[in-house]
Design an enzyme around this catalytic site. Sequence first.
Site, PDB file in Angstrom:
ATOM      1  N   LYS A 119      44.025  37.295  32.799  1.00  0.00           N
ATOM      2  CA  LYS A 119      43.424  36.916  32.407  1.00  0.00           C
ATOM      3  C   LYS A 119      42.963  35.843  30.760  1.00  0.00           C
ATOM      4  O   LYS A 119      43.353  35.108  30.510  1.00  0.00           O
ATOM      5  CB  LYS A 119      42.141  36.243  33.017  1.00  0.00           C
ATOM      6  CG  LYS A 119      41.813  36.306  34.226  1.00  0.00           C
ATOM      7  CD  LYS A 119      41.808  35.632  36.123  1.00  0.00           C
ATOM      8  CE  LYS A 119      42.100  35.611  37.328  1.00  0.00           C
ATOM      9  NZ  LYS A 119      42.528  36.777  37.285  1.00  0.00           N
TER      10      LYS A 119
HETATM   11  C1  LIG Z   1      42.606  36.576  38.865  1.00  0.00           C
HETATM   12  C2  LIG Z   1      43.772  37.727  38.866  1.00  0.00           C
HETATM   13  C3  LIG Z   1      44.952  37.980  39.930  1.00  0.00           C
HETATM   14  C4  LIG Z   1      45.124  37.364  41.206  1.00  0.00           C
HETATM   15  O1  LIG Z   1      45.460  35.848  40.261  1.00  0.00           O
HETATM   16  P1  LIG Z   1      45.763  34.217  40.578  1.00  0.00           P
HETATM   17  O2  LIG Z   1      46.538  33.938  39.269  1.00  0.00           O
HETATM   18  O3  LIG Z   1      44.192  34.149  41.192  1.00  0.00           O
HETATM   19  O4  LIG Z   1      46.402  34.148  41.824  1.00  0.00           O
HETATM   20  C5  LIG Z   1      45.311  38.894  40.426  1.00  0.00           C
HETATM   21  N1  LIG Z   1      45.119  40.257  39.876  1.00  0.00           N
HETATM   22  C6  LIG Z   1      43.847  40.550  38.899  1.00  0.00           C
HETATM   23  C7  LIG Z   1      43.704  41.809  38.304  1.00  0.00           C
HETATM   24  C8  LIG Z   1      42.894  39.382  38.140  1.00  0.00           C
HETATM   25  O5  LIG Z   1      42.474  39.770  37.456  1.00  0.00           O
END
Ligand SMILES: *Cc1c(COP(=O)(O)O)cnc(C)c1O
Length: 500
Positions: free
Chosen positions: A115
């Site tokens: 993120k």
């Molecule tokens: C947010 C997240 C995901 C999922 O990603 P999306 O974009 O919501 O599909 C997978 N792994 C981790 C560690 C995340 O923080």
Amino acid sequence: MRYTTTRNTDEKKMLSSSQAILKGLGNDGGLYIPETIPSFSLTEIEALKDKNYQEKAMAIFKKFLTDFTGEELINCINGAYNLKSFSNIKVTPLHKLTDKNHVLELYHGPTCAFKDVALQILPYFLTTSAKKNCDKRTYVILVATSGDTGKAALEGFKDVPGAKVLVFYPNNGVSNVQKLQMATQEGKNVDVLAVEGNFDDTQTGVKALFSNMDLRQKLEDNNYTFSSANSINWGRLVPQIVYYFESYLSLVNEGTLKTGAPLNFSVPTGNFGNILAGYFAKEMGLPIKTLICAANSNNILDDFIKTGTYDRNRPFHRTMSPSMDILISSNLERLLYLLFDGDGNLVNTLMKNLNEKGAYTIPDRLLEKVKGSFWSDSCSEENTLLTIENTYKKYNYLIDTHTAVAQFVYKQYQKSTKDTTPCVIVSTASPYKFNSSVAKALMKNTESVDEITLLNKVSEFTGVPIPRSLDNLDKKEIRFKDIINKDKMLQGVLNFLKLQ
Ligand SMILES: *Cc1c(COP(=O)(O)O)cnc(C)c1O
């Protein structure tokens, strides 16, 4: 380039990219999406080969964020992608397991999850957008998080002038490390509340706050306005396109891939934001063959890609990959819009079905289109642990639970399709962020020790250093420990903004 919403039922309302970023979500409940997808020829892609991450980001942003000046984009990029925020100079480095199996490490940012790639730059996009639109209001960023978005938004927006951040997370739906990370957040403009319930309760609660017109009016009266840092915001999605190009071109530079040769990606998927960025990269002309959608036991997307029916009438599972414990994948709506060739009425009908009946089905013709780009499967809890253990034993390489889901599903893909196209596993979190599960996979008798001792134990066992932002978690002051009922979220906002 103009932006419309995925539910553009009435007259097409078009916004500039900065306006779309400021608004976050359309008034009709739809998500902003560019009216066309810009394309890159192979020659243009080839020309990016020797550029660094920041320059590649520039080339891509220029095509989407067309009302930003070059200078504005450079300021955003340099503010976000530097060695103060990312511990690796490449920003998103690739790790080779075999010639055909690489891991794209997206977790070298300040909160150790993917993120950060988007949330380090979103505050720059947002403040630049506000300035461009002569908007002097304070932006109140409301976040519903399954663990990683919240911390990444807090880090990105802390002490940013003109912004305040309030994060809601499901009290029993995040890992211990994630909880500690959020409870110890610094910054004068932030607040964190734990909510009784699961992520979908939290996300539904935040969506209700966004569409509460009385509350919106109260905010406007006090020179505040809402925006979103969740992946419904276009400003979250566009930065994620960059690393698909980056990893493809890394493999070209390494000699593993010829420009134009196909590449697959396996993506651990929850809200469908990350993998959708991959789909945009593919539609822009990056030679991606298959996007492998990897799910945990909450396999709603897997069922959708296999059958064309999206049905959230099913039990919710708490898993050891909690960032994917999601039954309503917001970004899927953008894919539907693209599949329907921009027919917002059709998207609107499906979203109504989802709201009222909890399910919808797309026609077979469109399912075939989905299957032309996506393949999916799911990974059990047991196989998540086994994959962490096997990857460590076989390659001496440590992965977290989400990455393990992607690696496992990639192996299933290979078995099932016999496709030998090279594949990049998208690694979304540092193994230390989901430390207890990683410890369980690698070692025995880890139940009774506290989280910090456990971090050290895993590090001693593997020799992999603990990321610096997790290493001092126990020495930081706990600032946020309130747990609220989901019907108290509105009060939480009012308290935070000192409004009554
Ligand atoms: C947010 C997240 C995901 C999922 O990603 P999306 O974009 O919501 O599909 C997978 N792994 C981790 C560690 C995340 O923080």
